[in-house]
Motif scaffolding. Sequence first.
Motif, PDB file in Angstrom:
ATOM      1  N   VAL A 199       1.156  -1.153   0.184  1.00  0.00           N
ATOM      2  CA  VAL A 199       0.481  -0.413   0.094  1.00  0.00           C
ATOM      3  C   VAL A 199       0.683   1.130  -0.067  1.00  0.00           C
ATOM      4  N   TRP A 200       0.587   2.063  -0.700  1.00  0.00           N
ATOM      5  CA  TRP A 200       0.919   3.897  -0.462  1.00  0.00           C
ATOM      6  C   TRP A 200       0.428   4.488   0.543  1.00  0.00           C
TER       7      TRP A 200
ATOM      8  N   LYS B 207       5.470  13.071   2.559  1.00  0.00           N
ATOM      9  CA  LYS B 207       4.977  12.109   1.046  1.00  0.00           C
ATOM     10  C   LYS B 207       5.302  10.741   1.482  1.00  0.00           C
ATOM     11  N   SER B 208       4.254  10.177   0.055  1.00  0.00           N
ATOM     12  CA  SER B 208       3.930   9.357   0.112  1.00  0.00           C
ATOM     13  C   SER B 208       4.747   7.797   0.067  1.00  0.00           C
ATOM     14  N   ARG B 209       4.788   6.760   0.848  1.00  0.00           N
ATOM     15  CA  ARG B 209       6.151   5.830   0.340  1.00  0.00           C
ATOM     16  C   ARG B 209       5.710   4.120   0.751  1.00  0.00           C
ATOM     17  N   PRO B 210       6.123   3.548   0.272  1.00  0.00           N
ATOM     18  CA  PRO B 210       5.290   1.692  -0.011  1.00  0.00           C
ATOM     19  C   PRO B 210       5.564   1.684   1.215  1.00  0.00           C
ATOM     20  N   ALA B 211       4.708   1.010   1.676  1.00  0.00           N
ATOM     21  CA  ALA B 211       4.701  -0.026   3.068  1.00  0.00           C
ATOM     22  C   ALA B 211       3.609  -1.482   2.440  1.00  0.00           C
TER      23      ALA B 211
ATOM     24  N   VAL C 254      -3.302  -0.275  12.016  1.00  0.00           N
ATOM     25  CA  VAL C 254      -2.604  -0.829  11.202  1.00  0.00           C
ATOM     26  C   VAL C 254      -1.203  -1.269  11.378  1.00  0.00           C
ATOM     27  N   ILE C 255      -0.588  -2.183  11.529  1.00  0.00           N
ATOM     28  CA  ILE C 255       1.232  -2.628  11.257  1.00  0.00           C
ATOM     29  C   ILE C 255       1.397  -2.818   9.819  1.00  0.00           C
ATOM     30  N   VAL C 256       2.372  -1.903   9.239  1.00  0.00           N
ATOM     31  CA  VAL C 256       3.273  -1.582   8.372  1.00  0.00           C
ATOM     32  C   VAL C 256       4.633  -2.445   8.641  1.00  0.00           C
ATOM     33  N   GLY C 257       5.397  -2.294   6.937  1.00  0.00           N
ATOM     34  CA  GLY C 257       7.369  -1.982   6.532  1.00  0.00           C
ATOM     35  C   GLY C 257       7.358  -1.750   6.063  1.00  0.00           C
TER      36      GLY C 257
END
Length: 58
Positions: A7-8, A18-22, A37-40
Amino acid sequence: MKPGDVVWIVFPGVVQTKSRPAVILSSATYHTTRPDVIVGLVTSQIYFRPKTIPKCCL
């Protein structure tokens, strides 16, 4: 969302946002009881310090 989905996400920074992928890490079971939500974070920069990796993880 399910684990493994990319997700972005908009991450606030010191100077700008900034928008970053995760990658989604939290499970469906986790989502049933919690609103977060837990993201990396996904990055192309490699940072490796061999002395800090435990022997169990090599």
